[in-house]
Design a protein around this motif. Sequence first.
Motif, PDB file in Angstrom:
ATOM      1  N   GLU A  72      -6.800   0.471  -6.113  1.00 37.62           N
ATOM      2  CA  GLU A  72      -6.342   1.813  -5.743  1.00 37.62           C
ATOM      3  C   GLU A  72      -5.368   1.747  -4.577  1.00 37.62           C
ATOM      4  OE1 GLU A  72      -9.607   4.368  -5.032  1.00 37.62           O
ATOM      5  OE2 GLU A  72     -10.486   4.147  -7.027  1.00 37.62           O
ATOM      6  N   ASP A  73      -5.640   0.849  -3.631  1.00 39.00           N
ATOM      7  CA  ASP A  73      -4.742   0.738  -2.482  1.00 39.00           C
ATOM      8  C   ASP A  73      -3.388   0.164  -2.882  1.00 39.00           C
ATOM      9  OD1 ASP A  73      -6.780   1.732  -0.932  1.00 39.00           O
ATOM     10  OD2 ASP A  73      -7.510  -0.257  -0.305  1.00 39.00           O
ATOM     11  N   ILE A  74      -3.374  -0.788  -3.820  1.00 39.82           N
ATOM     12  CA  ILE A  74      -2.114  -1.422  -4.210  1.00 39.82           C
ATOM     13  C   ILE A  74      -1.266  -0.484  -5.061  1.00 39.82           C
ATOM     14  CG2 ILE A  74      -1.095  -3.304  -5.551  1.00 39.82           C
ATOM     15  CD1 ILE A  74      -3.466  -5.027  -4.721  1.00 39.82           C
ATOM     16  N   LEU A  75      -1.877   0.120  -6.090  1.00 39.43           N
ATOM     17  CA  LEU A  75      -1.125   0.974  -7.008  1.00 39.43           C
ATOM     18  C   LEU A  75      -0.993   2.403  -6.536  1.00 39.43           C
ATOM     19  CD1 LEU A  75      -2.565  -0.255 -10.446  1.00 39.43           C
ATOM     20  CD2 LEU A  75      -0.463  -0.976  -9.292  1.00 39.43           C
ATOM     21  N   GLY A  76      -1.868   2.847  -5.695  1.00 35.87           N
ATOM     22  CA  GLY A  76      -1.827   4.231  -5.245  1.00 35.87           C
ATOM     23  C   GLY A  76      -2.307   5.211  -6.291  1.00 35.87           C
ATOM     24  N   ILE A  77      -3.089   4.765  -7.284  1.00 33.73           N
ATOM     25  CA  ILE A  77      -3.596   5.599  -8.372  1.00 33.73           C
ATOM     26  C   ILE A  77      -5.106   5.457  -8.414  1.00 33.73           C
ATOM     27  CG2 ILE A  77      -3.443   6.118 -10.848  1.00 33.73           C
ATOM     28  CD1 ILE A  77      -0.781   4.726 -10.906  1.00 33.73           C
ATOM     29  N   PRO A  93      19.576   5.343 -19.964  1.00 35.82           N
ATOM     30  CA  PRO A  93      19.566   5.092 -18.514  1.00 35.82           C
ATOM     31  C   PRO A  93      19.034   6.272 -17.711  1.00 35.82           C
ATOM     32  CG  PRO A  93      21.620   4.337 -19.462  1.00 35.82           C
ATOM     33  CD  PRO A  93      20.913   5.092 -20.540  1.00 35.82           C
ATOM     34  N   LEU A  94      19.388   7.491 -18.130  1.00 41.18           N
ATOM     35  CA  LEU A  94      18.887   8.675 -17.433  1.00 41.18           C
ATOM     36  C   LEU A  94      17.374   8.804 -17.593  1.00 41.18           C
ATOM     37  CD1 LEU A  94      21.687  11.209 -18.468  1.00 41.18           C
ATOM     38  CD2 LEU A  94      21.546   9.854 -16.371  1.00 41.18           C
ATOM     39  N   ILE A  95      16.888   8.556 -18.808  1.00 46.84           N
ATOM     40  CA  ILE A  95      15.445   8.669 -19.043  1.00 46.84           C
ATOM     41  C   ILE A  95      14.684   7.614 -18.258  1.00 46.84           C
ATOM     42  CG2 ILE A  95      13.652   8.480 -20.802  1.00 46.84           C
ATOM     43  CD1 ILE A  95      15.637   9.648 -22.797  1.00 46.84           C
ATOM     44  N   MET A  96      15.160   6.366 -18.294  1.00 41.16           N
ATOM     45  CA  MET A  96      14.485   5.296 -17.568  1.00 41.16           C
ATOM     46  C   MET A  96      14.525   5.534 -16.059  1.00 41.16           C
ATOM     47  SD  MET A  96      13.218   3.210 -19.773  1.00 41.16           S
ATOM     48  CE  MET A  96      12.897   1.750 -18.778  1.00 41.16           C
ATOM     49  N   GLY A  97      15.649   6.026 -15.568  1.00 45.24           N
ATOM     50  CA  GLY A  97      15.729   6.346 -14.144  1.00 45.24           C
ATOM     51  C   GLY A  97      14.781   7.462 -13.752  1.00 45.24           C
ATOM     52  N   LEU A  98      14.678   8.496 -14.618  1.00 45.14           N
ATOM     53  CA  LEU A  98      13.755   9.606 -14.336  1.00 45.14           C
ATOM     54  C   LEU A  98      12.306   9.127 -14.351  1.00 45.14           C
ATOM     55  CD1 LEU A  98      13.414  12.625 -13.844  1.00 45.14           C
ATOM     56  CD2 LEU A  98      13.375  12.965 -16.325  1.00 45.14           C
ATOM     57  N   VAL A  99      11.965   8.252 -15.295  1.00 38.81           N
ATOM     58  CA  VAL A  99      10.600   7.714 -15.352  1.00 38.81           C
ATOM     59  C   VAL A  99      10.298   6.890 -14.102  1.00 38.81           C
ATOM     60  CG1 VAL A  99       9.104   6.109 -16.593  1.00 38.81           C
ATOM     61  CG2 VAL A  99      10.459   7.776 -17.859  1.00 38.81           C
ATOM     62  N   ALA A 100      11.276   6.078 -13.684  1.00 37.65           N
ATOM     63  CA  ALA A 100      11.071   5.259 -12.491  1.00 37.65           C
ATOM     64  C   ALA A 100      10.885   6.117 -11.246  1.00 37.65           C
ATOM     65  CB  ALA A 100      12.252   4.305 -12.309  1.00 37.65           C
ATOM     66  N   VAL A 101      11.710   7.144 -11.093  1.00 29.54           N
ATOM     67  CA  VAL A 101      11.580   8.025  -9.928  1.00 29.54           C
ATOM     68  C   VAL A 101      10.236   8.747  -9.944  1.00 29.54           C
ATOM     69  CG1 VAL A 101      12.514  10.113  -8.862  1.00 29.54           C
ATOM     70  CG2 VAL A 101      14.056   8.304  -9.607  1.00 29.54           C
ATOM     71  N   THR A 102       9.800   9.180 -11.131  1.00 30.63           N
ATOM     72  CA  THR A 102       8.503   9.871 -11.236  1.00 30.63           C
ATOM     73  C   THR A 102       7.349   8.952 -10.865  1.00 30.63           C
ATOM     74  OG1 THR A 102       9.412  11.272 -12.991  1.00 30.63           O
ATOM     75  CG2 THR A 102       7.018  11.179 -12.773  1.00 30.63           C
ATOM     76  N   PHE A 138       7.446   6.036  -9.069  1.00 32.80           N
ATOM     77  CA  PHE A 138       7.486   5.483  -7.717  1.00 32.80           C
ATOM     78  C   PHE A 138       7.384   6.560  -6.640  1.00 32.80           C
ATOM     79  CE2 PHE A 138      10.088   1.975  -9.830  1.00 32.80           C
ATOM     80  CZ  PHE A 138       8.947   1.261 -10.125  1.00 32.80           C
ATOM     81  N   TYR A 139       8.223   7.581  -6.741  1.00 34.82           N
ATOM     82  CA  TYR A 139       8.281   8.600  -5.689  1.00 34.82           C
ATOM     83  C   TYR A 139       7.319   9.760  -5.936  1.00 34.82           C
ATOM     84  CZ  TYR A 139      12.469   6.158  -4.151  1.00 34.82           C
ATOM     85  OH  TYR A 139      13.357   5.205  -3.708  1.00 34.82           O
ATOM     86  N   GLY A 140       7.034  10.050  -7.222  1.00 31.52           N
ATOM     87  CA  GLY A 140       6.134  11.157  -7.511  1.00 31.52           C
ATOM     88  C   GLY A 140       4.675  10.760  -7.509  1.00 31.52           C
ATOM     89  N   MET A 141       4.348   9.637  -8.206  1.00 34.82           N
ATOM     90  CA  MET A 141       2.955   9.203  -8.318  1.00 34.82           C
ATOM     91  C   MET A 141       2.587   8.140  -7.294  1.00 34.82           C
ATOM     92  SD  MET A 141       2.682   9.019 -12.494  1.00 34.82           S
ATOM     93  CE  MET A 141       0.948   8.608 -12.403  1.00 34.82           C
ATOM     94  N   GLY A 142       3.563   7.568  -6.623  1.00 37.23           N
ATOM     95  CA  GLY A 142       3.274   6.591  -5.585  1.00 37.23           C
ATOM     96  C   GLY A 142       2.751   5.266  -6.092  1.00 37.23           C
ATOM     97  N   VAL A 143       3.208   4.838  -7.281  1.00 41.09           N
ATOM     98  CA  VAL A 143       2.792   3.542  -7.820  1.00 41.09           C
ATOM     99  C   VAL A 143       3.370   2.435  -6.941  1.00 41.09           C
ATOM    100  CG1 VAL A 143       2.905   2.032  -9.836  1.00 41.09           C
ATOM    101  CG2 VAL A 143       2.653   4.506 -10.131  1.00 41.09           C
ATOM    102  N   MET A 177      10.803  -1.410  -1.856  1.00 39.02           N
ATOM    103  CA  MET A 177      11.473  -1.936  -3.050  1.00 39.02           C
ATOM    104  C   MET A 177      11.727  -0.856  -4.100  1.00 39.02           C
ATOM    105  SD  MET A 177      11.843  -5.169  -2.399  1.00 39.02           S
ATOM    106  CE  MET A 177      12.114  -5.921  -4.007  1.00 39.02           C
ATOM    107  N   TYR A 178      11.373   0.396  -3.805  1.00 41.48           N
ATOM    108  CA  TYR A 178      11.563   1.465  -4.780  1.00 41.48           C
ATOM    109  C   TYR A 178      13.007   1.612  -5.244  1.00 41.48           C
ATOM    110  CZ  TYR A 178       6.782   3.240  -4.328  1.00 41.48           C
ATOM    111  OH  TYR A 178       5.424   3.385  -4.377  1.00 41.48           O
ATOM    112  N   PRO A 179      14.003   1.597  -4.366  1.00 42.94           N
ATOM    113  CA  PRO A 179      15.395   1.720  -4.859  1.00 42.94           C
ATOM    114  C   PRO A 179      15.782   0.593  -5.804  1.00 42.94           C
ATOM    115  CG  PRO A 179      15.290   2.168  -2.508  1.00 42.94           C
ATOM    116  CD  PRO A 179      13.958   1.625  -2.886  1.00 42.94           C
ATOM    117  N   ILE A 180      15.344  -0.638  -5.499  1.00 42.71           N
ATOM    118  CA  ILE A 180      15.694  -1.768  -6.368  1.00 42.71           C
ATOM    119  C   ILE A 180      15.018  -1.621  -7.722  1.00 42.71           C
ATOM    120  CG2 ILE A 180      15.545  -4.269  -6.628  1.00 42.71           C
ATOM    121  CD1 ILE A 180      15.693  -4.513  -3.622  1.00 42.71           C
ATOM    122  N   PHE A 181      13.748  -1.200  -7.719  1.00 43.17           N
ATOM    123  CA  PHE A 181      13.048  -0.999  -8.985  1.00 43.17           C
ATOM    124  C   PHE A 181      13.708   0.103  -9.813  1.00 43.17           C
ATOM    125  CE2 PHE A 181       8.895  -2.572  -6.885  1.00 43.17           C
ATOM    126  CZ  PHE A 181       9.301  -3.878  -7.087  1.00 43.17           C
TER     127      PHE A 181
END
Length: 327
Positions: free
Chosen positions: A5-10, A122-131, A133-138, A145-149
């Motif tokens: 839970e601490d590593i993934l944030g879920i 690319p738009l769909i994959m970028g939206l999924v990544a933002v959701t 990393f930034y939305g769910m905190g994975v 490293m979120y921008p690189i991911f």
Amino acid sequence: MQQIEDILGIQIIDILSVVAGLVALLVMYTIYQTALVRDPMKGRVKSLQDRRDSLKAGLMTTSKRRSPVKKVDGVGAMRKLADKLQLLQKEQTQKVSAQLTQAGFRSKDALVIFQVARLTMPLIMGLVAVTLFYGMGVWASKASMYPIFSVCAVLLGFKLPDMYVSNVKSKRTEALRKSLPDALDLLVVCAEAGLTLDSALNRVAKELGRAAPELSDEFSLTAIELGFLPERRQALLNLSERVDLPALRGVVTTLVQSERYGTPLATSLRVLSAEFRNERLMLAEEKAARLPATLTVPLILFILPTLFVVLLGPAACKVTDGFINRS
């Protein structure tokens, strides 16, 4: 559990729910695949009939041909988007259209779907990544490293359509290569029985309908084009363009020469069939010759350590017991 839970944030309950859902979906899909008896030629007959109708319409009228298939609303919206963004220009799509044809996607809408997928993935994959990393905190521990991911996800979206088409094309080409010698043997039998090239191709396509649906599809389409195109040579050349296989190009060259000069078809095809069988045998021998070198790494990593433990373990235990008792 707390570390996960601490590593993934879920929450761990959310992870277990997703895993349980995936397992249930996989079980349902497995049951569906085992219970369903699929016909490999299903859907191909309709596409071949559409091709026959389009060729017939092109010969009977000089007006612009219309597709007999009704457009789906979703594909129509994709086509409007592609036309607005000028994604269907001939200079840009000629090579892509050839790749889709070689992969087996001959529909008029395949190019539209592929071009729109290249634009939107690319738009769909970028939206999924933002959701994620930034939305769910994975992977909250690697927030830096979120921008690189996210950039990697966008780049993956660019390559996904091309990777999919390339994978389908390679599998289809390999299936055609494996079934070509058997098809040539059947063509030799049909030619010696006195059948014309059109009838021979139709007969071979019928016989190979279940064993080699890809090659059966190509032969059926070639037989249709031989009957409708003004130049029979063009129908054979279309076959070599639809399949990225050097062996099939040799067959097409032989058929063109037979059509043009009247050379014996059965003799030429028998020689080609023997060559292709020898080539397939040489490829199998080559793979067998590479097998010892390929097995070296697994042998060193997985088998030898276990063998050493089994052989040297008892001796090491005895030596250890001897030192302990002596002391």
